[in-house]
Design a protein around this motif. Structure first.
Motif, PDB file in Angstrom:
ATOM      1  N   GLY A 275       0.707  -1.373  -0.022  1.00 33.85           N
ATOM      2  CA  GLY A 275       0.047  -0.089  -0.025  1.00 33.85           C
ATOM      3  C   GLY A 275       0.747   1.320   0.023  1.00 33.85           C
ATOM      4  O   GLY A 275       0.094   2.290   0.193  1.00 33.85           O
ATOM      5  N   TYR A 276       2.180   1.248  -0.172  1.00 33.47           N
ATOM      6  CA  TYR A 276       2.786   2.598  -0.197  1.00 33.47           C
ATOM      7  C   TYR A 276       2.976   3.077  -1.719  1.00 33.47           C
ATOM      8  O   TYR A 276       3.622   2.074  -2.797  1.00 33.47           O
ATOM      9  N   LYS A 277       2.948   4.351  -1.924  1.00 34.25           N
ATOM     10  CA  LYS A 277       3.172   4.841  -3.008  1.00 34.25           C
ATOM     11  C   LYS A 277       4.892   4.920  -3.319  1.00 34.25           C
ATOM     12  O   LYS A 277       5.367   5.674  -2.337  1.00 34.25           O
ATOM     13  N   THR A 278       5.482   4.514  -4.197  1.00 33.20           N
ATOM     14  CA  THR A 278       6.794   4.637  -4.085  1.00 33.20           C
ATOM     15  C   THR A 278       7.367   4.618  -5.649  1.00 33.20           C
ATOM     16  O   THR A 278       6.737   4.697  -6.515  1.00 33.20           O
ATOM     17  N   ARG A 279       8.853   4.814  -5.754  1.00 37.42           N
ATOM     18  CA  ARG A 279       9.111   4.668  -7.080  1.00 37.42           C
ATOM     19  C   ARG A 279      10.586   3.784  -6.896  1.00 37.42           C
ATOM     20  O   ARG A 279      11.250   3.837  -5.848  1.00 37.42           O
ATOM     21  N   GLU A 280      10.884   3.088  -7.857  1.00 33.58           N
ATOM     22  CA  GLU A 280      12.195   2.147  -7.946  1.00 33.58           C
ATOM     23  C   GLU A 280      13.362   3.109  -8.405  1.00 33.58           C
ATOM     24  O   GLU A 280      13.287   3.748  -9.687  1.00 33.58           O
ATOM     25  N   PHE A 281      14.238   3.221  -7.673  1.00 34.47           N
ATOM     26  CA  PHE A 281      15.555   3.732  -7.942  1.00 34.47           C
ATOM     27  C   PHE A 281      16.308   3.635  -9.331  1.00 34.47           C
ATOM     28  O   PHE A 281      16.492   4.316 -10.166  1.00 34.47           O
ATOM     29  N   ASP A 282      16.131   2.019  -9.730  1.00 34.83           N
ATOM     30  CA  ASP A 282      16.589   1.891 -10.887  1.00 34.83           C
ATOM     31  C   ASP A 282      15.802   2.414 -12.193  1.00 34.83           C
ATOM     32  O   ASP A 282      16.244   2.810 -13.210  1.00 34.83           O
ATOM     33  N   ASP A 283      14.528   2.501 -11.795  1.00 33.00           N
ATOM     34  CA  ASP A 283      13.794   3.397 -12.917  1.00 33.00           C
ATOM     35  C   ASP A 283      14.074   4.564 -13.100  1.00 33.00           C
ATOM     36  O   ASP A 283      13.933   5.236 -14.193  1.00 33.00           O
TER      37      ASP A 283
ATOM     38  N   GLU B 217       7.824   9.368   5.132  1.00 29.76           N
ATOM     39  CA  GLU B 217       7.181  10.339   5.866  1.00 29.76           C
ATOM     40  C   GLU B 217       6.619  11.516   4.939  1.00 29.76           C
ATOM     41  O   GLU B 217       6.224  12.542   5.586  1.00 29.76           O
ATOM     42  N   THR B 218       6.624  11.295   3.561  1.00 26.36           N
ATOM     43  CA  THR B 218       6.205  12.135   2.626  1.00 26.36           C
ATOM     44  C   THR B 218       4.575  12.266   2.861  1.00 26.36           C
ATOM     45  O   THR B 218       3.977  11.150   3.154  1.00 26.36           O
ATOM     46  N   LEU B 219       4.060  13.561   2.574  1.00 26.18           N
ATOM     47  CA  LEU B 219       2.693  13.495   2.634  1.00 26.18           C
ATOM     48  C   LEU B 219       1.979  13.584   1.228  1.00 26.18           C
ATOM     49  O   LEU B 219       0.780  13.628   0.972  1.00 26.18           O
ATOM     50  N   CYS B 220       2.986  13.470   0.094  1.00 25.35           N
ATOM     51  CA  CYS B 220       2.419  13.443  -1.112  1.00 25.35           C
ATOM     52  C   CYS B 220       3.074  12.320  -1.832  1.00 25.35           C
ATOM     53  O   CYS B 220       2.932  11.236  -1.913  1.00 25.35           O
ATOM     54  N   ASP B 221       4.490  12.741  -2.677  1.00 26.64           N
ATOM     55  CA  ASP B 221       4.895  11.763  -3.505  1.00 26.64           C
ATOM     56  C   ASP B 221       6.446  11.317  -2.824  1.00 26.64           C
ATOM     57  O   ASP B 221       6.919  12.247  -1.785  1.00 26.64           O
ATOM     58  N   PRO B 222       6.766  10.142  -3.111  1.00 24.77           N
ATOM     59  CA  PRO B 222       8.143   9.586  -2.457  1.00 24.77           C
ATOM     60  C   PRO B 222       9.263  10.228  -3.078  1.00 24.77           C
ATOM     61  O   PRO B 222       9.339  10.547  -4.160  1.00 24.77           O
ATOM     62  N   ARG B 223      10.200  10.595  -2.046  1.00 25.82           N
ATOM     63  CA  ARG B 223      11.354  11.381  -2.491  1.00 25.82           C
ATOM     64  C   ARG B 223      12.559  10.352  -2.234  1.00 25.82           C
ATOM     65  O   ARG B 223      12.569   9.509  -1.492  1.00 25.82           O
TER      66      ARG B 223
END
Length: 446
Positions: free
Chosen positions: A360-368, A419-425
């Protein structure tokens, strides 16, 4: 003299992603308060950044733009501002030294308090409330009171931005940004990060170079301070229009809320209010371009925003996603270039690479993220154009919001410090790792 369109004129044109203020008298009072406030930035500073971005467009410099997806009022502390500056300055040092190219440093800070959303509402357990649109509009807590759109928050944005800019200026001119402080910035990072050894190696080489310069009596100001600029998405018209002023020196309108403002993917309608307002100002402007953008769209936007073709005035920030960058970007760059348009091409490798994990976490893959940057470089190299910079969402803190990277963060790790309230950093280690990889691409080794 260029005129500034009124708020009524802008709203009559039509504007996407705007707050809904129930109390118009409260809105008007907030706007009037903002109109009386001193400028947050000065026209001459905006002109200086525009000149630097002209260097980027000509292939003579590289832009590093980074910071929070959405700032919060709670985050306006000396520690938070210092940590963001530290990671950006550290990345800039790596890029400058490893790639031997001047780096223009721009923070996503002191104004990045509003976010466009894909839906106006959010539903939890059968309760539907307005979506959180950033602290500029409403609160994150899921209550009717918190989620109500409150125009007084725009005045709070001004004060929070003033505090942040004051801190940033103090840090960048008061000794903290001295190159000799480089090791002090990142002692803990060097000990604990997989790329810490590489960072330490560059630091040692810079130390030797500085010692040599000292020995021969060379000590330029550039070793002790840095030029640092602010930026944010120009989203809320009440805020941006109220802070657009006629400069007494040039008689031109400037948006004095920030040095650099950009138009988002959701608000770049050619006949819309955001493009109309930003077409009147003299600040450097960015435009986010996603995979649905045609070359004709990009050319029309440029002509509307910069009819006089002032160098450095417009930057195109592409956000395609790793899977679409190599296919979608070439036609865009080729046709814009063929039209005789010179812009700074910037890669935003964050927004096209977001997904939700099974837990359930909005995330990004570093390799992408890295693959999109690599694709961006490949396209520009193949066309003989200049890959002008990167625009990333990052924090100076050791959060766990994006998976992968040298520390090999997994979906399970996201439960620790998300900890982000919007997008993953990107966290500090991932940001510096990205800087090394981009430096290798810039120098032709990656």
């Amino acid at each position: 003299m260029v005129s500034i369109p009124s708020l009524d004129e802008l709203h009559a044109i039509g504007a996407a992603q705007q707050p809904t203020y129930v109390d118009q008298s409260a809105r008007d009072a907030a706007v009037q308060t903002l109109r009386r406030m001193p400028p947050l930035v000065f026209a001459g500073e905006c002109d200086a950044l525009r000149d630097r971005l002209a260097d980027v467009a000509r292939g003579e410099a590289f832009l590093l733009q980074g910071g929070d997806c959405a700032e919060t009022f709670e985050g306006v502390t000396a520690e938070n501002v210092r940590n963001k500056l530290r990671v950006l300055l550290s990345m800039a040092v790596v890029l400058t030294y490893a790639a031997s190219v001047p780096v223009v440093k721009v923070g996503r800070l002191a104004g990045q308090y509003a976010k466009p959303r894909s839906s106006d509402t959010e539903t939890r357990d059968g309760v539907t409330l307005p979506a959180y649109r950033g602290d500029a509009v409403n609160g994150f807590d899921f209550t009717p009171e918190s989620r109500a759109h409150d125009p007084q928050r725009l005045v709070d944005v001004y004060h929070a931005s003033a505090s942040t800019l004051n801190l940033a200026r103090a840090f960048t001119t008061g000794g903290y940004a001295d190159l000799r402080q480089m090791h002090a910035w990142n002692t803990d990072f060097v000990k604990n990060s997989p790329v810490g050894e590489r960072y330490e190696r560059i630091g040692a080489e810079i130390d030797r170079a500085l010692a040599f310069m000292d020995a021969i009596g060379v000590d330029p100001d550039e070793f002790h301070t840095v030029d640092f600029f602010s930026s944010h998405e120009a989203l809320i018209l009440e805020y941006e229009q109220a802070l657009t002023r006629i400069d007494s020196r040039t008689e031109k309108p400037y948006d004095v809320s920030s040095h650099f403002v950009w138009i988002g993917e959701r608000t770049r309608q050619l006949d819309g209010a955001h493009v109309e307002l930003l077409s009147r100002i003299a600040n450097p402007i960015g435009v986010k371009l996603g995979p649905t953008t045609t070359a004709d769209d990009a050319i029309a936007l440029y002509e509307k925003l910069n009819p006089e073709r002032i160098p450095g005035k417009v930057s195109f920030i592409t956000r395609f996603g790793a899977g679409k960058i190599r296919e979608g970007l070439p036609n865009l760059v080729e046709k814009v270039t063929a039209a005789g348009i010179e812009v700074a091409w910037i890669c935003d490798p964050m927004h096209g690479n977001t997904f939700e994990t099974s837990n359930g976490y909005k995330t990004r893959e570093f390799d992408d993220v890295i693959d999109e940057v690599r694709g961006f470089f490949e396209v520009h190299r193949s066309l003989g154009t200049w890959p002008g910079g990167v625009h990333v969402e990052l924090t100076g803190d050791d959060v766990t919001e994006c998976v992968g990277g040298g520390a090999k963060l997994s979906a399970e790790d996201l439960t620790h410090r998300y900890e982000t309230l919007c997008d993953p950093r990107l966290n500090r280690a991932q940001s510096l790792e990205l800087a090394f990889l981009v430096a290798e691409m810039l120098s032709g080794r990656g």
